[in-house]
Design a protein around this motif. Structure first.
Motif, PDB file in Angstrom:
ATOM      1  N   GLN A 207      49.543  36.629  41.664  1.00  0.00           N
ATOM      2  CA  GLN A 207      49.343  38.076  41.579  1.00  0.00           C
ATOM      3  C   GLN A 207      48.678  38.441  40.254  1.00  0.00           C
ATOM      4  N   LYS A 208      49.103  37.788  39.164  1.00  0.00           N
ATOM      5  CA  LYS A 208      48.488  38.042  37.854  1.00  0.00           C
ATOM      6  C   LYS A 208      47.014  37.668  37.879  1.00  0.00           C
ATOM      7  N   VAL A 209      46.697  36.523  38.477  1.00  0.00           N
ATOM      8  CA  VAL A 209      45.302  36.084  38.567  1.00  0.00           C
ATOM      9  C   VAL A 209      44.497  37.071  39.418  1.00  0.00           C
ATOM     10  N   THR A 210      45.086  37.518  40.511  1.00  0.00           N
ATOM     11  CA  THR A 210      44.418  38.488  41.389  1.00  0.00           C
ATOM     12  C   THR A 210      44.172  39.802  40.656  1.00  0.00           C
ATOM     13  N   ASP A 211      45.170  40.284  39.941  1.00  0.00           N
ATOM     14  CA  ASP A 211      45.020  41.525  39.173  1.00  0.00           C
ATOM     15  C   ASP A 211      43.921  41.380  38.126  1.00  0.00           C
ATOM     16  N   TYR A 212      43.920  40.248  37.444  1.00  0.00           N
ATOM     17  CA  TYR A 212      42.911  39.999  36.421  1.00  0.00           C
ATOM     18  C   TYR A 212      41.516  39.954  37.054  1.00  0.00           C
ATOM     19  N   ALA A 213      41.392  39.312  38.208  1.00  0.00           N
ATOM     20  CA  ALA A 213      40.101  39.221  38.900  1.00  0.00           C
ATOM     21  C   ALA A 213      39.615  40.605  39.316  1.00  0.00           C
ATOM     22  N   GLU A 214      40.517  41.454  39.783  1.00  0.00           N
ATOM     23  CA  GLU A 214      40.143  42.812  40.185  1.00  0.00           C
ATOM     24  C   GLU A 214      39.655  43.621  38.983  1.00  0.00           C
ATOM     25  N   LYS A 215      40.354  43.507  37.862  1.00  0.00           N
ATOM     26  CA  LYS A 215      39.935  44.212  36.647  1.00  0.00           C
ATOM     27  C   LYS A 215      38.575  43.705  36.174  1.00  0.00           C
ATOM     28  N   LEU A 216      38.401  42.398  36.241  1.00  0.00           N
ATOM     29  CA  LEU A 216      37.133  41.800  35.833  1.00  0.00           C
ATOM     30  C   LEU A 216      35.996  42.282  36.737  1.00  0.00           C
ATOM     31  N   TYR A 217      36.272  42.357  38.033  1.00  0.00           N
ATOM     32  CA  TYR A 217      35.268  42.829  38.985  1.00  0.00           C
ATOM     33  C   TYR A 217      34.907  44.287  38.704  1.00  0.00           C
TER      34      TYR A 217
END
Length: 87
Positions: A11-21
């Protein structure tokens, strides 16, 4: 390691990926705006250059009619100093 901690990490990786996107999309939009500004500026400069060339041609014709040596007049101008308006 349990599935709970793996899910948290995912979930942390997913959240980080969304913010990065989101940041990437915002940067892409800014780049597009800069590109449009550059295109607009290039068009404005081209218009100004064309207009300046037209004005120069008119001034050269007028100077020739009046017997003014344009090159001598230009050479006598001191570009490095600003005029105080009293010349």
């Amino acid at each position: 390691m349990g599935f709970g901690s793996t899910a948290k990490k995912l979930q942390k990786v997913t959240d980080y990926a969304e913010k990065l996107y989101e940041r990437f999309e915002k940067l892409r939009e800014e780049v597009e705006e800069v590109e449009q500004t550059v295109e607009d500026t290039n068009a404005t400069v081209a218009d100004l250059e064309r207009e300046l060339a037209e004005q120069r041609a008119i001034l050269d014709e007028l100077a020739e009619e009046r017997g003014v040596d344009v090159e001598e007049a230009v050479a006598s101008v001191d570009v490095g100093e600003e005029s105080d308006g009293n010349d």
